[in-house]
Enzyme design. Structure first.
Site, mmCIF file in Angstrom:
data_model
loop_
_atom_site.group_PDB
_atom_site.id
_atom_site.type_symbol
_atom_site.label_atom_id
_atom_site.label_comp_id
_atom_site.label_asym_id
_atom_site.label_seq_id
_atom_site.Cartn_x
_atom_site.Cartn_y
_atom_site.Cartn_z
ATOM 1 N N ASP A 157 0.813 -1.211 0.000
ATOM 2 C CA ASP A 157 0.000 0.000 0.000
ATOM 3 C C ASP A 157 0.853 1.269 0.000
ATOM 4 O O ASP A 157 0.374 2.342 -0.387
ATOM 5 C CB ASP A 157 -0.923 0.024 1.221
ATOM 6 C CG ASP A 157 -2.173 -0.821 1.039
ATOM 7 O OD1 ASP A 157 -2.551 -1.093 -0.114
ATOM 8 O OD2 ASP A 157 -2.778 -1.212 2.061
ATOM 9 N N TYR A 172 -8.529 4.700 -4.113
ATOM 10 C CA TYR A 172 -8.599 4.528 -2.662
ATOM 11 C C TYR A 172 -8.852 5.885 -1.995
ATOM 12 O O TYR A 172 -8.264 6.898 -2.365
ATOM 13 C CB TYR A 172 -7.289 3.935 -2.139
ATOM 14 C CG TYR A 172 -7.241 3.804 -0.632
ATOM 15 C CD1 TYR A 172 -7.726 2.674 0.006
ATOM 16 C CD2 TYR A 172 -6.715 4.833 0.148
ATOM 17 C CE1 TYR A 172 -7.686 2.562 1.387
ATOM 18 C CE2 TYR A 172 -6.672 4.728 1.525
ATOM 19 C CZ TYR A 172 -7.157 3.592 2.139
ATOM 20 O OH TYR A 172 -7.122 3.490 3.505
#
Length: 228
Positions: free
Chosen positions: A118, A225
């Site tokens: 991430d 995201y």
């Protein structure tokens, strides 16, 4: 500069808050690129007594232009990275336990799962060791140079941190708070990797397609995201 001093002060105070430093083992800086000035933590000043006005302002040669204290002993490392990478807006150095352990072991922090992916596009690299001449010479400047040597032409915001062999972690970001955020993540994934490899010493890297998905959905051109 007062706004940047406050930002750097708050970012430095986040280091003990998130358990990244013991005593005074860390520093955060930010840069005003228009004015060519860097704001950084003063050297050896305890976090408990530190104030925003204690932050030190230096020019790109390291000369103090504002402040009552000497700047961090790592200032030359910060300046070298700012000179090389225009995308950097903040830098942090700590001796956080698990990331430093990987540095002392001389190993990159392996990308083993999606938490790592991430934030870091691949392993968090470890530099080579500095030679005796590099250490006895301009040590802090040469620390910056070996970081740059290790990163090569990689986009630094795709790999927003590194461990310096036998020393410790450096992280960076778009500003001081982003750099601290990445330093916190680096410490957490360093801990996760240590635990995971202890459970399964043969554990391999995260699948490349899964790493690509997780990194690109947060940082790619079509990232989705979070909120806009």
């Amino acid at each position: 500069m007062q706004k940047l001093k406050q930002q750097v002060f708050e970012a430095n105070m986040d280091l003990p808050r998130y358990g990244l430093v013991t005593f005074t083992w860390g520093n955060v800086s930010t840069i005003d690129r228009e004015r060519g000035l860097v704001v950084i933590k003063p050297s050896g000043v305890a976090y408990e007594t530190m104030k925003a006005d204690d932050m030190v302002v230096v020019d790109m040669s390291g000369k103090v232009v504002e402040g009552e204290y000497r700047p961090s002993s790592d200032t030359a490392t910060h300046l070298e990275l700012y000179r090389r990478y225009p995308s950097l807006g903040g830098i942090v150095h700590t001796h956080s336990t698990h990331a430093t352990a990987w540095a002392q072991a001389g190993l990159a922090i392996p990308a083993l799962g999606t938490t790592h992916a991430d934030y870091f596009f691949g392993d968090i690299p470890c530099t080579r060791g500095l030679s005796e001449e590099e250490v006895q010479g301009e040590y802090e400047l040469n620390t910056g140079k070996v970081i740059i040597e290790t990163l090569g032409n990689a986009e630094p915001l795709h790999t927003p941190g590194i461990v310096v062999y036998q020393h410790g972690p450096f992280a960076w970001g778009k500003d001081a708070h982003d750099a601290v955020h990445n330093a916190v993540v680096m410490e957490e994934v360093a801990k996760m990797a240590w635990i995971a490899r202890g459970i399964n010493p043969q554990l391999n890297h995260i699948d490349s397609y899964l790493m690509n998905k997780h990194f690109m959905r947060k940082h790619g051109p079509n990232a989705y995201y979070g909120q806009k």
